[in-house]
Write a protein that holds these residues in place. Structure first.
Motif, PDB file in Angstrom:
ATOM      1  N   ILE A 123       0.819  -1.210   0.000  1.00 34.29           N
ATOM      2  CA  ILE A 123       0.000   0.000   0.000  1.00 34.29           C
ATOM      3  C   ILE A 123       0.855   1.263   0.000  1.00 34.29           C
ATOM      4  O   ILE A 123       0.589   2.207  -0.750  1.00 34.29           O
ATOM      5  N   ASP A 124       1.898   1.292   0.832  1.00 36.41           N
ATOM      6  CA  ASP A 124       2.732   2.498   0.927  1.00 36.41           C
ATOM      7  C   ASP A 124       3.411   2.811  -0.401  1.00 36.41           C
ATOM      8  O   ASP A 124       3.561   3.984  -0.762  1.00 36.41           O
ATOM      9  N   GLU A 125       3.834   1.779  -1.125  1.00 32.01           N
ATOM     10  CA  GLU A 125       4.461   1.995  -2.433  1.00 32.01           C
ATOM     11  C   GLU A 125       3.450   2.556  -3.424  1.00 32.01           C
ATOM     12  O   GLU A 125       3.763   3.466  -4.212  1.00 32.01           O
ATOM     13  N   ILE A 126       2.237   2.012  -3.383  1.00 30.10           N
ATOM     14  CA  ILE A 126       1.190   2.502  -4.284  1.00 30.10           C
ATOM     15  C   ILE A 126       0.884   3.965  -3.981  1.00 30.10           C
ATOM     16  O   ILE A 126       0.842   4.818  -4.880  1.00 30.10           O
ATOM     17  N   PHE A 127       0.693   4.269  -2.710  1.00 29.64           N
ATOM     18  CA  PHE A 127       0.322   5.631  -2.325  1.00 29.64           C
ATOM     19  C   PHE A 127       1.444   6.631  -2.615  1.00 29.64           C
ATOM     20  O   PHE A 127       1.179   7.789  -2.940  1.00 29.64           O
ATOM     21  N   LYS A 128       2.700   6.213  -2.493  1.00 28.43           N
ATOM     22  CA  LYS A 128       3.816   7.108  -2.798  1.00 28.43           C
ATOM     23  C   LYS A 128       3.799   7.503  -4.273  1.00 28.43           C
ATOM     24  O   LYS A 128       3.984   8.676  -4.619  1.00 28.43           O
ATOM     25  N   SER A 129       3.543   6.540  -5.137  1.00 29.27           N
ATOM     26  CA  SER A 129       3.463   6.827  -6.562  1.00 29.27           C
ATOM     27  C   SER A 129       2.251   7.707  -6.876  1.00 29.27           C
ATOM     28  O   SER A 129       2.350   8.668  -7.663  1.00 29.27           O
ATOM     29  N   LEU A 130       1.110   7.411  -6.260  1.00 27.89           N
ATOM     30  CA  LEU A 130      -0.094   8.203  -6.495  1.00 27.89           C
ATOM     31  C   LEU A 130       0.084   9.630  -5.982  1.00 27.89           C
ATOM     32  O   LEU A 130      -0.407  10.577  -6.594  1.00 27.89           O
ATOM     33  N   GLU A 131       0.781   9.786  -4.865  1.00 24.71           N
ATOM     34  CA  GLU A 131       1.038  11.115  -4.316  1.00 24.71           C
ATOM     35  C   GLU A 131       1.768  11.985  -5.342  1.00 24.71           C
ATOM     36  O   GLU A 131       1.389  13.156  -5.564  1.00 24.71           O
ATOM     37  N   GLU A 132       2.775  11.434  -5.985  1.00 26.06           N
ATOM     38  CA  GLU A 132       3.525  12.190  -6.986  1.00 26.06           C
ATOM     39  C   GLU A 132       2.623  12.598  -8.147  1.00 26.06           C
ATOM     40  O   GLU A 132       2.674  13.744  -8.619  1.00 26.06           O
ATOM     41  N   ASP A 133       1.790  11.665  -8.612  1.00 33.94           N
ATOM     42  CA  ASP A 133       0.874  11.967  -9.723  1.00 33.94           C
ATOM     43  C   ASP A 133      -0.124  13.053  -9.334  1.00 33.94           C
ATOM     44  O   ASP A 133      -0.424  13.962 -10.120  1.00 33.94           O
ATOM     45  N   LEU A 134      -0.676  12.954  -8.128  1.00 29.78           N
ATOM     46  CA  LEU A 134      -1.730  13.877  -7.709  1.00 29.78           C
ATOM     47  C   LEU A 134      -1.187  15.280  -7.447  1.00 29.78           C
ATOM     48  O   LEU A 134      -1.881  16.269  -7.713  1.00 29.78           O
ATOM     49  N   ILE A 135       0.029  15.383  -6.933  1.00 25.51           N
ATOM     50  CA  ILE A 135       0.635  16.707  -6.732  1.00 25.51           C
ATOM     51  C   ILE A 135       0.812  17.403  -8.078  1.00 25.51           C
ATOM     52  O   ILE A 135       0.488  18.593  -8.238  1.00 25.51           O
ATOM     53  N   ILE A 136       1.320  16.677  -9.060  1.00 29.71           N
ATOM     54  CA  ILE A 136       1.463  17.251 -10.403  1.00 29.71           C
ATOM     55  C   ILE A 136       0.099  17.647 -10.954  1.00 29.71           C
ATOM     56  O   ILE A 136      -0.066  18.712 -11.553  1.00 29.71           O
ATOM     57  N   ALA A 137      -0.911  16.810 -10.716  1.00 32.31           N
ATOM     58  CA  ALA A 137      -2.248  17.066 -11.248  1.00 32.31           C
ATOM     59  C   ALA A 137      -2.854  18.344 -10.684  1.00 32.31           C
ATOM     60  O   ALA A 137      -3.378  19.176 -11.438  1.00 32.31           O
ATOM     61  N   PHE A 138      -2.771  18.539  -9.362  1.00 36.62           N
ATOM     62  CA  PHE A 138      -3.420  19.758  -8.860  1.00 36.62           C
ATOM     63  C   PHE A 138      -2.599  21.005  -9.144  1.00 36.62           C
ATOM     64  O   PHE A 138      -3.110  22.131  -9.059  1.00 36.62           O
TER      65      PHE A 138
END
Length: 327
Positions: A123-138
Protein backbone atom coordinates in the motif's frame (compact mmCIF):
# COMPACT_ATOMS: atom_id res chain seq x y z
CA UNK A 1 -12.69 9.05 -24.12
CA UNK A 2 -15.49 7.12 -22.44
CA UNK A 3 -13.44 7.25 -19.25
CA UNK A 4 -16.29 8.77 -17.24
CA UNK A 5 -18.73 5.99 -18.23
CA UNK A 6 -16.20 3.31 -17.32
CA UNK A 7 -15.44 4.90 -13.97
CA UNK A 8 -19.09 5.61 -13.18
CA UNK A 9 -19.87 1.87 -13.21
CA UNK A 10 -16.97 1.19 -10.85
CA UNK A 11 -17.72 4.02 -8.41
CA UNK A 12 -21.46 3.32 -8.43
CA UNK A 13 -20.85 -0.33 -7.46
CA UNK A 14 -18.08 0.64 -5.00
CA UNK A 15 -20.36 3.02 -3.12
CA UNK A 16 -23.20 0.51 -3.11
CA UNK A 17 -20.96 -2.26 -1.75
CA UNK A 18 -19.57 0.11 0.87
CA UNK A 19 -23.12 0.92 2.02
CA UNK A 20 -24.23 -2.72 2.01
CA UNK A 21 -21.21 -3.97 3.95
CA UNK A 22 -21.47 -1.25 6.60
CA UNK A 23 -25.25 -1.82 6.89
CA UNK A 24 -26.20 1.68 5.77
CA UNK A 25 -28.46 -0.05 3.26
CA UNK A 26 -29.61 -3.67 3.20
CA UNK A 27 -28.47 -6.29 0.72
CA UNK A 28 -28.56 -9.83 2.11
CA UNK A 29 -26.36 -10.95 -0.79
CA UNK A 30 -23.48 -8.79 0.40
CA UNK A 31 -22.66 -8.98 4.07
CA UNK A 32 -20.00 -10.54 6.27
CA UNK A 33 -18.73 -13.19 6.14
CA UNK A 34 -18.03 -12.83 2.41
CA UNK A 35 -16.87 -15.59 0.10
CA UNK A 36 -14.19 -15.06 -2.53
CA UNK A 37 -16.64 -16.22 -5.22
CA UNK A 38 -19.09 -13.40 -4.42
CA UNK A 39 -20.18 -11.98 -7.77
CA UNK A 40 -20.12 -8.34 -6.58
CA UNK A 41 -16.49 -8.62 -5.52
CA UNK A 42 -15.44 -10.16 -8.82
CA UNK A 43 -17.39 -7.59 -10.83
CA UNK A 44 -15.97 -4.57 -8.98
CA UNK A 45 -12.38 -5.88 -9.22
CA UNK A 46 -12.81 -6.35 -12.96
CA UNK A 47 -14.51 -2.97 -13.43
CA UNK A 48 -11.76 -1.02 -11.70
CA UNK A 49 -8.96 -2.74 -13.60
CA UNK A 50 -10.84 -2.28 -16.88
CA UNK A 51 -11.05 1.45 -16.10
CA UNK A 52 -7.34 1.62 -15.27
CA UNK A 53 -6.37 -0.40 -18.35
CA UNK A 54 -8.36 1.90 -20.63
CA UNK A 55 -6.83 5.00 -19.05
CA UNK A 56 -3.32 3.54 -19.37
CA UNK A 57 -3.85 2.86 -23.08
CA UNK A 58 -5.03 6.44 -23.63
CA UNK A 59 -2.08 7.78 -21.64
CA UNK A 60 0.37 5.81 -23.76
CA UNK A 61 -1.26 7.08 -26.95
CA UNK A 62 -1.03 10.64 -25.65
CA UNK A 63 2.66 10.17 -24.84
CA UNK A 64 3.37 8.88 -28.34
CA UNK A 65 1.39 11.75 -29.86
CA UNK A 66 3.29 14.27 -27.73
CA UNK A 67 6.63 12.88 -28.90
CA UNK A 68 5.54 13.10 -32.53
CA UNK A 69 4.60 16.79 -32.11
CA UNK A 70 7.79 17.98 -30.41
CA UNK A 71 8.15 20.84 -32.88
CA UNK A 72 4.82 22.39 -31.88
CA UNK A 73 5.17 23.19 -28.19
CA UNK A 74 1.61 24.52 -27.78
CA UNK A 75 0.16 21.20 -28.98
CA UNK A 76 2.58 19.25 -26.78
CA UNK A 77 1.49 21.24 -23.72
CA UNK A 78 -2.20 20.59 -24.40
CA UNK A 79 -1.56 16.87 -24.89
CA UNK A 80 0.54 16.59 -21.73
CA UNK A 81 -2.14 18.30 -19.60
CA UNK A 82 -4.54 15.47 -20.52
CA UNK A 83 -2.34 13.09 -18.53
CA UNK A 84 -3.30 14.65 -15.20
CA UNK A 85 -7.05 13.90 -15.32
CA UNK A 86 -6.34 10.30 -16.34
CA UNK A 87 -3.79 9.84 -13.56
CA UNK A 88 -6.29 11.33 -11.10
CA UNK A 89 -9.01 8.90 -12.16
CA UNK A 90 -6.56 6.02 -11.77
CA UNK A 91 -5.60 7.31 -8.32
CA UNK A 92 -9.28 7.41 -7.33
CA UNK A 93 -9.62 3.80 -8.51
CA UNK A 94 -6.54 2.59 -6.64
CA UNK A 95 -7.53 4.38 -3.44
CA UNK A 96 -10.94 2.71 -3.60
CA UNK A 97 -9.42 -0.73 -4.18
CA UNK A 98 -6.95 -0.33 -1.31
CA UNK A 99 -9.77 0.46 1.13
CA UNK A 100 -11.50 -2.77 0.11
CA UNK A 101 -8.58 -5.17 -0.50
CA UNK A 102 -5.39 -3.69 0.97
CA UNK A 103 -2.35 -4.50 -1.21
CA UNK A 104 -3.38 -4.81 -4.88
CA UNK A 105 -1.56 -5.12 -8.23
CA UNK A 106 -0.35 -1.68 -9.31
CA UNK A 107 -0.39 -1.25 -13.08
CA UNK A 108 0.73 1.97 -14.76
CA UNK A 109 1.37 0.79 -18.33
CA UNK A 110 -0.71 -1.16 -20.87
CA UNK A 111 -0.09 -4.87 -20.30
CA UNK A 112 0.57 -7.45 -23.00
CA UNK A 113 -1.90 -10.33 -23.11
CA UNK A 114 0.90 -12.71 -22.23
CA UNK A 115 2.01 -10.68 -19.20
CA UNK A 116 -1.11 -10.33 -17.06
CA UNK A 117 0.24 -12.07 -13.94
CA UNK A 118 1.01 -9.11 -11.70
CA UNK A 119 1.81 -9.49 -7.99
CA UNK A 120 0.27 -7.36 -5.25
CA UNK A 121 2.11 -4.13 -4.34
CA UNK A 122 2.50 -2.75 -0.84
CA UNK A 123 0.00 0.00 0.00
CA UNK A 124 2.73 2.50 0.93
CA UNK A 125 4.46 2.00 -2.43
CA UNK A 126 1.19 2.50 -4.28
CA UNK A 127 0.32 5.63 -2.32
CA UNK A 128 3.82 7.11 -2.80
CA UNK A 129 3.46 6.83 -6.56
CA UNK A 130 -0.09 8.20 -6.49
CA UNK A 131 1.04 11.12 -4.32
CA UNK A 132 3.52 12.19 -6.99
CA UNK A 133 0.87 11.97 -9.72
CA UNK A 134 -1.73 13.88 -7.71
CA UNK A 135 0.63 16.71 -6.73
CA UNK A 136 1.46 17.25 -10.40
CA UNK A 137 -2.25 17.07 -11.25
CA UNK A 138 -3.42 19.76 -8.86
CA UNK A 139 -0.55 22.01 -9.96
CA UNK A 140 -1.45 21.56 -13.64
CA UNK A 141 -5.25 21.51 -13.57
CA UNK A 142 -7.38 24.64 -13.50
CA UNK A 143 -8.54 26.27 -10.28
CA UNK A 144 -12.29 26.53 -10.91
CA UNK A 145 -15.73 25.22 -9.99
CA UNK A 146 -16.65 22.14 -11.94
CA UNK A 147 -19.68 22.49 -14.20
CA UNK A 148 -21.69 19.30 -14.63
CA UNK A 149 -24.97 20.82 -15.76
CA UNK A 150 -24.08 20.27 -19.43
CA UNK A 151 -24.13 17.31 -21.79
CA UNK A 152 -20.41 17.27 -22.47
CA UNK A 153 -17.91 14.55 -21.70
CA UNK A 154 -15.18 17.19 -21.49
CA UNK A 155 -16.71 18.51 -18.27
CA UNK A 156 -16.08 15.15 -16.66
CA UNK A 157 -12.48 14.90 -17.91
CA UNK A 158 -11.25 18.48 -17.56
CA UNK A 159 -12.23 18.81 -13.92
CA UNK A 160 -10.79 21.26 -11.42
CA UNK A 161 -7.65 20.83 -9.35
CA UNK A 162 -9.85 20.26 -6.30
CA UNK A 163 -10.41 16.67 -7.48
CA UNK A 164 -6.78 15.46 -7.20
CA UNK A 165 -6.39 17.63 -4.09
CA UNK A 166 -9.21 15.79 -2.27
CA UNK A 167 -8.15 12.32 -3.44
CA UNK A 168 -4.67 13.04 -2.06
CA UNK A 169 -6.21 14.24 1.22
CA UNK A 170 -8.07 10.90 1.46
CA UNK A 171 -4.77 9.07 0.99
CA UNK A 172 -3.08 11.16 3.67
CA UNK A 173 -5.92 10.48 6.09
CA UNK A 174 -5.70 6.76 5.40
CA UNK A 175 -2.00 6.99 6.30
CA UNK A 176 -2.69 9.03 9.45
CA UNK A 177 -1.10 12.17 7.98
CA UNK A 178 -3.82 14.55 9.16
CA UNK A 179 -1.63 17.65 9.00
CA UNK A 180 -1.11 17.52 5.24
CA UNK A 181 -4.67 16.31 4.65
CA UNK A 182 -6.03 19.34 6.52
CA UNK A 183 -3.92 21.71 4.42
CA UNK A 184 -5.29 20.29 1.18
CA UNK A 185 -8.88 20.34 2.40
CA UNK A 186 -8.52 23.93 3.61
CA UNK A 187 -7.56 24.95 0.06
CA UNK A 188 -10.90 23.55 -1.11
CA UNK A 189 -12.80 25.25 1.71
CA UNK A 190 -11.13 28.61 1.16
CA UNK A 191 -11.65 28.47 -2.61
CA UNK A 192 -15.26 29.53 -2.08
CA UNK A 193 -16.66 27.49 -4.98
CA UNK A 194 -18.90 25.22 -2.90
CA UNK A 195 -21.36 25.61 -0.06
CA UNK A 196 -23.39 23.31 2.17
CA UNK A 197 -27.03 22.89 1.31
CA UNK A 198 -29.93 21.25 3.12
CA UNK A 199 -30.52 18.65 0.42
CA UNK A 200 -28.66 15.34 0.62
CA UNK A 201 -29.76 14.06 -2.78
CA UNK A 202 -27.03 15.46 -4.99
CA UNK A 203 -27.90 16.50 -8.53
CA UNK A 204 -25.31 17.43 -11.15
CA UNK A 205 -25.96 21.14 -10.48
CA UNK A 206 -25.77 20.89 -6.70
CA UNK A 207 -23.75 23.61 -4.99
CA UNK A 208 -22.14 20.84 -2.89
CA UNK A 209 -21.04 18.61 -5.77
CA UNK A 210 -17.29 18.82 -6.42
CA UNK A 211 -17.09 15.85 -8.75
CA UNK A 212 -19.84 13.58 -10.03
CA UNK A 213 -20.34 10.96 -12.71
CA UNK A 214 -23.31 10.21 -14.92
CA UNK A 215 -24.82 6.75 -14.57
CA UNK A 216 -27.99 5.12 -15.83
CA UNK A 217 -30.01 3.02 -13.38
CA UNK A 218 -27.49 3.49 -10.58
CA UNK A 219 -27.56 1.19 -7.57
CA UNK A 220 -27.90 4.04 -5.06
CA UNK A 221 -28.62 7.05 -7.29
CA UNK A 222 -30.85 6.98 -10.32
CA UNK A 223 -28.98 9.40 -12.59
CA UNK A 224 -25.68 10.50 -11.06
CA UNK A 225 -22.97 9.26 -8.73
CA UNK A 226 -21.65 11.89 -6.30
CA UNK A 227 -17.93 11.14 -5.99
CA UNK A 228 -16.60 14.20 -4.14
CA UNK A 229 -18.92 16.43 -2.09
CA UNK A 230 -18.48 19.47 0.10
CA UNK A 231 -20.10 17.66 3.03
CA UNK A 232 -17.28 15.10 2.85
CA UNK A 233 -14.71 17.92 2.81
CA UNK A 234 -16.21 19.55 5.93
CA UNK A 235 -16.53 16.27 7.83
CA UNK A 236 -12.98 15.32 6.81
CA UNK A 237 -11.77 18.69 8.13
CA UNK A 238 -13.59 18.00 11.40
CA UNK A 239 -11.81 14.65 11.65
CA UNK A 240 -8.42 16.21 10.84
CA UNK A 241 -8.86 18.91 13.47
CA UNK A 242 -9.91 16.31 16.04
CA UNK A 243 -6.87 14.13 15.31
CA UNK A 244 -4.61 17.18 15.57
CA UNK A 245 -6.02 18.07 18.98
CA UNK A 246 -8.06 21.08 17.86
CA UNK A 247 -11.39 20.07 19.38
CA UNK A 248 -12.91 23.53 19.11
CA UNK A 249 -12.35 23.74 15.35
CA UNK A 250 -13.50 20.14 14.92
CA UNK A 251 -16.77 20.89 16.71
CA UNK A 252 -17.32 24.03 14.60
CA UNK A 253 -17.05 22.00 11.38
CA UNK A 254 -19.36 19.32 12.76
CA UNK A 255 -21.88 21.90 13.97
CA UNK A 256 -21.94 23.57 10.54
CA UNK A 257 -23.05 20.27 9.01
CA UNK A 258 -25.64 19.45 11.68
CA UNK A 259 -27.16 22.94 11.51
CA UNK A 260 -27.44 23.19 7.73
CA UNK A 261 -28.62 19.58 7.32
CA UNK A 262 -30.87 19.82 10.42
CA UNK A 263 -29.61 16.56 11.91
CA UNK A 264 -28.82 15.44 15.44
CA UNK A 265 -25.37 14.06 16.24
CA UNK A 266 -23.57 12.84 19.34
CA UNK A 267 -21.80 15.33 21.62
CA UNK A 268 -18.70 13.11 21.30
CA UNK A 269 -16.97 14.64 18.28
CA UNK A 270 -15.76 11.42 16.62
CA UNK A 271 -19.09 9.69 17.13
CA UNK A 272 -20.80 12.86 15.95
CA UNK A 273 -18.79 12.75 12.71
CA UNK A 274 -19.83 9.12 12.33
CA UNK A 275 -23.48 10.05 12.91
CA UNK A 276 -23.28 12.81 10.29
CA UNK A 277 -21.62 10.54 7.74
CA UNK A 278 -24.33 7.93 8.21
CA UNK A 279 -27.08 10.48 7.69
CA UNK A 280 -25.83 12.86 5.02
CA UNK A 281 -22.47 11.72 3.62
CA UNK A 282 -22.09 7.97 3.12
CA UNK A 283 -19.12 8.25 0.73
CA UNK A 284 -16.11 6.17 1.84
CA UNK A 285 -17.86 5.21 5.07
CA UNK A 286 -15.94 1.93 5.45
CA UNK A 287 -12.62 3.81 5.09
CA UNK A 288 -13.75 6.21 7.83
CA UNK A 289 -14.54 3.31 10.14
CA UNK A 290 -11.23 1.61 9.28
CA UNK A 291 -8.97 4.54 10.07
CA UNK A 292 -10.82 5.39 13.29
CA UNK A 293 -10.96 1.83 14.68
CA UNK A 294 -14.77 1.84 14.73
CA UNK A 295 -15.49 -1.26 12.65
CA UNK A 296 -15.96 -3.70 15.53
CA UNK A 297 -18.16 -1.33 17.54
CA UNK A 298 -20.24 -0.15 14.57
CA UNK A 299 -20.77 -3.28 12.47
CA UNK A 300 -19.29 -6.09 14.56
CA UNK A 301 -16.78 -7.45 12.07
CA UNK A 302 -13.84 -9.67 12.94
CA UNK A 303 -10.42 -8.20 12.21
CA UNK A 304 -9.86 -10.17 8.99
CA UNK A 305 -13.23 -8.95 7.68
CA UNK A 306 -12.02 -5.34 7.63
CA UNK A 307 -10.87 -6.18 4.07
CA UNK A 308 -12.65 -8.14 1.35
CA UNK A 309 -11.41 -11.45 -0.03
CA UNK A 310 -9.50 -11.37 -3.31
CA UNK A 311 -11.88 -12.64 -6.02
CA UNK A 312 -11.66 -16.38 -6.63
CA UNK A 313 -11.51 -15.82 -10.38
CA UNK A 314 -8.39 -13.66 -9.98
CA UNK A 315 -6.74 -16.29 -7.80
CA UNK A 316 -7.43 -18.94 -10.43
CA UNK A 317 -6.14 -16.82 -13.34
CA UNK A 318 -3.10 -15.21 -11.70
CA UNK A 319 -0.53 -17.57 -10.11
CA UNK A 320 1.20 -14.56 -8.49
CA UNK A 321 -1.95 -13.52 -6.60
CA UNK A 322 -2.34 -14.27 -2.88
CA UNK A 323 -5.49 -14.29 -0.75
CA UNK A 324 -6.11 -11.94 2.16
CA UNK A 325 -5.56 -13.59 5.59
CA UNK A 326 -8.61 -15.27 7.07
CA UNK A 327 -10.34 -16.17 3.82
Amino acid sequence: FGADSDLSKSVDLYQAMDNWYTKLTVNDGFKAPLNSDNSYISTLWGNFYATIARNNIIRKQLTELSLSEQGVQEIVNEIDILQSPLKTLNALSYYSMVTFWGDVPYITEPLDIGNMHVSRRNIDEIFKSLEEDLIIAFLELENKKNNFNVESEEQFIFFSNDVPRIVLAWIYMYQGNYMDARLLLQFVEQGGYYQLEKETNYSLNSSELIYGLKVENGLLNSSGVPVLTYSDVILSLAECELRLGNNGSAREYLNSISQVKNISVSSDILIGIKDARKQVCNINYLAFLQRNNLIEAEIGLEEYQHLFPIPLRELNLNPNMTQNPGY
